[in-house]
Design a protein around this motif. Structure first.
Motif, PDB file in Angstrom:
ATOM      1  N   ILE A 266       8.871  -6.325  -5.626  1.00 49.83           N
ATOM      2  CA  ILE A 266       7.879  -5.650  -6.751  1.00 49.83           C
ATOM      3  C   ILE A 266       6.432  -5.551  -6.024  1.00 49.83           C
ATOM      4  N   PRO A 267       5.972  -6.852  -5.341  1.00 50.55           N
ATOM      5  CA  PRO A 267       4.726  -6.496  -4.362  1.00 50.55           C
ATOM      6  C   PRO A 267       4.714  -5.523  -3.378  1.00 50.55           C
ATOM      7  N   ASN A 268       5.675  -5.263  -2.671  1.00 53.99           N
ATOM      8  CA  ASN A 268       5.892  -4.416  -1.562  1.00 53.99           C
ATOM      9  C   ASN A 268       6.114  -3.014  -1.929  1.00 53.99           C
ATOM     10  N   TYR A 269       6.601  -2.708  -3.112  1.00 49.76           N
ATOM     11  CA  TYR A 269       7.295  -1.419  -3.375  1.00 49.76           C
ATOM     12  C   TYR A 269       6.849  -0.938  -4.667  1.00 49.76           C
ATOM     13  N   VAL A 270       7.141  -1.769  -5.668  1.00 50.45           N
ATOM     14  CA  VAL A 270       6.936  -1.281  -7.157  1.00 50.45           C
ATOM     15  C   VAL A 270       5.369  -1.371  -7.326  1.00 50.45           C
ATOM     16  N   ILE A 271       4.674  -2.391  -7.090  1.00 55.31           N
ATOM     17  CA  ILE A 271       3.270  -2.354  -7.414  1.00 55.31           C
ATOM     18  C   ILE A 271       2.189  -1.206  -6.926  1.00 55.31           C
ATOM     19  N   PRO A 272       2.669  -1.105  -5.559  1.00 53.67           N
ATOM     20  CA  PRO A 272       1.972  -0.062  -4.693  1.00 53.67           C
ATOM     21  C   PRO A 272       2.310   1.263  -5.368  1.00 53.67           C
ATOM     22  N   HIS A 273       3.579   1.837  -5.446  1.00 51.98           N
ATOM     23  CA  HIS A 273       3.915   3.035  -5.939  1.00 51.98           C
ATOM     24  C   HIS A 273       3.137   3.069  -7.076  1.00 51.98           C
ATOM     25  N   SER A 274       2.957   2.228  -8.082  1.00 54.64           N
ATOM     26  CA  SER A 274       2.585   2.411  -9.541  1.00 54.64           C
ATOM     27  C   SER A 274       1.073   2.730  -9.164  1.00 54.64           C
ATOM     28  N   LYS A 275       0.474   1.882  -8.470  1.00 49.33           N
ATOM     29  CA  LYS A 275      -0.917   2.101  -8.058  1.00 49.33           C
ATOM     30  C   LYS A 275      -1.323   3.706  -7.264  1.00 49.33           C
ATOM     31  N   TYR A 276      -0.271   3.852  -6.747  1.00 52.27           N
ATOM     32  CA  TYR A 276      -0.606   5.355  -5.802  1.00 52.27           C
ATOM     33  C   TYR A 276      -0.573   6.477  -6.757  1.00 52.27           C
ATOM     34  N   VAL A 277       0.495   6.399  -7.896  1.00 51.96           N
ATOM     35  CA  VAL A 277       0.768   7.455  -8.781  1.00 51.96           C
ATOM     36  C   VAL A 277      -0.616   7.283  -9.811  1.00 51.96           C
ATOM     37  N   SER A 278      -1.039   6.322  -9.971  1.00 51.49           N
ATOM     38  CA  SER A 278      -2.237   6.099 -11.123  1.00 51.49           C
ATOM     39  C   SER A 278      -3.418   6.983 -10.201  1.00 51.49           C
ATOM     40  N   ALA A 279      -3.413   6.456  -8.808  1.00 53.44           N
ATOM     41  CA  ALA A 279      -4.651   7.088  -8.087  1.00 53.44           C
ATOM     42  C   ALA A 279      -4.570   8.493  -8.031  1.00 53.44           C
ATOM     43  N   ASN A 280      -3.282   9.158  -7.786  1.00 51.26           N
ATOM     44  CA  ASN A 280      -3.160  10.723  -7.857  1.00 51.26           C
ATOM     45  C   ASN A 280      -3.639  11.226  -9.112  1.00 51.26           C
ATOM     46  N   LYS A 281      -3.228  10.616 -10.206  1.00 46.12           N
ATOM     47  CA  LYS A 281      -3.590  11.060 -11.610  1.00 46.12           C
ATOM     48  C   LYS A 281      -4.954  11.186 -12.013  1.00 46.12           C
ATOM     49  N   ALA A 282      -5.696   9.996 -11.595  1.00 45.63           N
ATOM     50  CA  ALA A 282      -7.165   9.850 -11.760  1.00 45.63           C
ATOM     51  C   ALA A 282      -7.806  11.078 -10.947  1.00 45.63           C
ATOM     52  N   LEU A 283      -7.414  11.135  -9.737  1.00 46.67           N
ATOM     53  CA  LEU A 283      -7.898  12.249  -8.820  1.00 46.67           C
ATOM     54  C   LEU A 283      -7.591  13.750  -9.606  1.00 46.67           C
ATOM     55  N   GLU A 284      -6.495  14.088 -10.003  1.00 40.84           N
ATOM     56  CA  GLU A 284      -6.379  15.118 -10.716  1.00 40.84           C
ATOM     57  C   GLU A 284      -6.912  15.505 -11.927  1.00 40.84           C
ATOM     58  N   ASP A 285      -7.580  14.128 -12.695  1.00 41.73           N
ATOM     59  CA  ASP A 285      -8.142  14.188 -13.851  1.00 41.73           C
ATOM     60  C   ASP A 285      -9.575  14.255 -13.626  1.00 41.73           C
ATOM     61  N   GLY A 286      -9.976  14.295 -12.294  1.00 39.95           N
ATOM     62  CA  GLY A 286     -11.583  14.219 -11.992  1.00 39.95           C
ATOM     63  C   GLY A 286     -12.319  12.871 -12.012  1.00 39.95           C
ATOM     64  N   ASN A 287     -11.213  11.823 -12.091  1.00 32.75           N
ATOM     65  CA  ASN A 287     -12.041  10.573 -11.919  1.00 32.75           C
ATOM     66  C   ASN A 287     -11.991  10.141 -10.609  1.00 32.75           C
ATOM     67  N   PHE A 288     -12.925  10.787  -9.885  1.00 30.80           N
ATOM     68  CA  PHE A 288     -12.880  10.547  -8.403  1.00 30.80           C
ATOM     69  C   PHE A 288     -13.288   9.327  -7.805  1.00 30.80           C
ATOM     70  N   HIS A 289     -14.235   8.240  -8.794  1.00 31.37           N
ATOM     71  CA  HIS A 289     -14.463   6.969  -8.250  1.00 31.37           C
ATOM     72  C   HIS A 289     -13.233   6.054  -8.467  1.00 31.37           C
ATOM     73  N   GLU A 290     -12.666   6.146  -9.489  1.00 26.56           N
ATOM     74  CA  GLU A 290     -11.474   5.418  -9.555  1.00 26.56           C
ATOM     75  C   GLU A 290     -10.274   5.647  -8.567  1.00 26.56           C
ATOM     76  N   ALA A 291      -9.943   7.207  -8.246  1.00 27.49           N
ATOM     77  CA  ALA A 291      -9.001   7.600  -7.086  1.00 27.49           C
ATOM     78  C   ALA A 291      -9.557   6.926  -6.003  1.00 27.49           C
ATOM     79  N   ARG A 292     -10.775   6.984  -5.555  1.00 25.32           N
ATOM     80  CA  ARG A 292     -11.066   6.666  -4.255  1.00 25.32           C
ATOM     81  C   ARG A 292     -10.983   5.183  -3.945  1.00 25.32           C
ATOM     82  N   ASP A 293     -11.159   4.304  -4.986  1.00 23.48           N
ATOM     83  CA  ASP A 293     -11.251   2.962  -5.055  1.00 23.48           C
ATOM     84  C   ASP A 293      -9.808   2.336  -4.886  1.00 23.48           C
ATOM     85  N   SER A 294      -9.065   3.083  -5.582  1.00 28.24           N
ATOM     86  CA  SER A 294      -7.701   2.942  -5.728  1.00 28.24           C
ATOM     87  C   SER A 294      -6.825   3.061  -4.433  1.00 28.24           C
ATOM     88  N   PHE A 295      -7.291   4.496  -3.881  1.00 32.80           N
ATOM     89  CA  PHE A 295      -6.602   4.655  -2.673  1.00 32.80           C
ATOM     90  C   PHE A 295      -7.091   3.640  -1.388  1.00 32.80           C
TER      91      PHE A 295
END
Length: 552
Positions: A266-295
């Motif tokens: 979970i800490p090495n694969y599941v959680i990072p994958h979830s954050k990665y997906v959320s960051a990409n969604k934030a980028l596509e939605d135009g939430n640049f600050h959230e995407a940048r900080d998550s990446f």
């Protein structure tokens, strides 16, 4: 503009139109500048000429709040020069025009002429003036929003449709509220017949009702879909309950698997994958600050470092688009954040955009060229024909990025000739007035720092220090740092009364003059031509015979 300094007095509305004119007045406002009790106008115009606009000349009629003419039938003229305004662009609304009387509460604006980039000069009096209607049949926003989604391309434009088109006088009023006498609107370009066919109350109401019917059908379909889905979910729940009995046998095995998952997977694969997906969604939605900080938090996970660069690039593009839309405040905020990341030329871009939004008093170090010996108490001074370039401090008042070039303050040290040893020295000067083409040009006042008689006496007696007083030295017109035009040179003593009144050129009297004693009595009158003076009291005097030492 801040609330403490500027007060809105009234709006300036568009009540007339020039048929076929390539520049139109849009709107404006009158404001009171509480710092100097002056009334200023901010006006917005639009270029609809089909070409680039280089300059615009207007006339402003001024009235008080009762409608009385404050300029005795004359007008106040103003020129917007050195422009580059593209077709369909609005301009001039950041320019403050200070008006000649603080009792002005109403104005009328007319276009005198304008210059296009092909060199064509167009006169405003060539166009017929039409009084616009007092009322329009405004389109309700709920109808318009639905109508805009379904209209054909030939009825689309960059201008908001505000009214139903209607016949008016010898022409017609377009849906963008522009008066026309031709088939195509000179502002939005839409066809008259097509608008009269399609943009009617009946058509818009019909379109709106059809939209409501479609929405009802969609809602029924949604409800039916949810019902079917609920039934399917109930079937699945029953199957899951049966499956749960079988799974219980594997429970002990799963405990071990979960232990490994919790501490490694979970800490090495599941959680990072979830954050990665959320960051990409934030980028596509135009939430640049959230995407940048998550990446950034993901570090080296997958291509997170590349995605940081992509996010910053999208922020950069968004800021550029905001500048194109004149959304300068938000553009500046984006560039400022990108500057913290050191991205591209964001620091320079932030500084450029800040020029459009800065408001307040700013100073900068400059160099200016002025005549020497500005305080010479002579009708004509050879030393005053000398030119020098000096360091100076420029103080400017900005209003939403627009500098007030009619009342700048320039402090500088200039050379002065004379004294008991007949040599060059220096004095502190302050100029307050117009500033054109990076020169002291236009109407203004020049002040000098000097000792009053009382201050000098206290200094000589040892009872006081060298506390200088700022007094008025010259009031009139300048050209590139030299007295030039009508002006008054004052006595540089306690009285600061007029010394010489006349016409100046290149720093000295050229033409008629009147000279006064420091107590205000007339001394003499005369003329000066090419440095040779003729006085009604003292006769002829060749001032060019003066031979001051060269400037150091």
């Amino acid at each position: 503009m801040t609330d403490t300094r500027y007060k809105v007095l009234s709006d300036v509305k568009r009540i007339t139109d020039l048929v076929g004119c390539g520049v139109e007045f849009v709107k404006g406002a009158l404001l009171l500048d509480n710092s100097n009790n002056k009334v200023l106008a901010q006006l917005k115009f639009r270029n609809i000429s089909g070409k680039n606009l280089k300059s615009l000349y207007i006339t402003i009629k001024c009235y008080d709040d009762t409608g009385s003419d404050l300029l005795d039938g004359s007008s106040f003229e103003y020129a917007y020069q050195d422009l580059y305004v593209r077709d369909k662009e609005e301009f001039a609304d950041r320019t403050a025009i200070y008006l000649p009387d603080n009792k002005i509460r109403k104005i009328g604006v007319s276009i005198d002429k304008y210059l296009l980039d092909d060199g064509q000069v167009v006169l405003g009096n060539l166009f017929k003036m039409i009084e616009l209607p007092d009322e329009y049949q405004n389109i309700e926003s709920k109808y318009l929003s639905v109508f805009e989604e379904d209209i054909s391309n030939d009825l689309r434009s960059n201008y908001i449709k505000k009214t139903y088109p209607f016949k008016y006088k010898e022409g017609w009023i377009c849906s963008c509220e522009k008066y026309n006498e031709k088939h195509l609107c000179t502002r939005c370009g839409l066809n008259r017949e097509r608008q009269f066919e399609e943009i009617t109350p009946e058509k818009l109401i019909k379109t709106f009702n059809e939209y409501l019917e479609r929405e009802k059908i969609k809602e029924k379909a949604r409800i039916e879909g949810e019902r079917v889905k609920n039934e399917e979910n109930e079937v699945l729940r029953k199957k899951k309950r049966k499956r749960a009995k079988k799974i219980s046998i594997l429970a002990l095995v799963l405990v071990g698997i979960l232990f490994v998952s919790n501490y490694y997977i979970i800490p090495n694969y599941v959680i990072p994958h979830s954050k990665y997906v959320s960051a990409n969604k934030a980028l596509e939605d135009g939430n640049f600050h959230e995407a940048r900080d998550s990446f950034k938090e993901l570090g080296d996970y997958k291509d997170s470092q590349e995605m940081i660069s992509e996010t910053l690039e999208r922020m950069y593009i968004e800021a550029s688009n905001m500048v194109e839309e004149s959304n300068y405040h938000n553009a500046y905020n984006l560039y400022a954040e990108l500057e913290m990341d050191g991205y591209k030329d964001s620091s320079d871009k932030a500084k450029e955009v800040y020029e459009f939004i800065k408001t307040g008093t700013f100073t900068e170090d400059i160099q200016i060229t002025v005549n020497a010996d500005l305080d010479a108490q002579w009708v004509y001074s050879v030393a005053r024909t000398e030119r020098e370039t000096v360091d100076a401090k420029l103080t400017l008042e900005y209003i939403n990025g627009s500098p007030n070039m009619e009342e700048v303050i320039i402090d500088f040290v200039g050379s002065t000739y004379g004294g008991t040893l007949g040599r060059w020295g220096s004095k502190n000067y302050k100029y307050v007035g117009e500033y054109k083409n990076n020169t002291i040009t236009g109407k203004g006042k020049l002040y000098i720092e000097t000792l009053t008689s009382d201050q000098y006496s206290r200094w000589k007696a040892g009872t006081g220090g060298l506390d200088f007083t700022e007094i008025l030295l010259y009031d009139g017109y300048f050209d590139d740092g030299a007295y030039s035009g009508e002006g008054t040179l004052c006595w540089s003593n306690d009285s600061s009364s007029k010394f010489v009144v006349g016409t100046w050129k290149n720093g000295n009297i050229s033409g008629r003059y009147s000279r006064y004693y420091s107590d205000g009595r007339l001394n003499d009158t005369g003329t000066v031509t090419n440095g040779v003076g003729f006085s009604n009291q003292y006769g002829r005097k060749d001032y060019t015979e003066q031979t001051p030492l060269p400037l150091p």
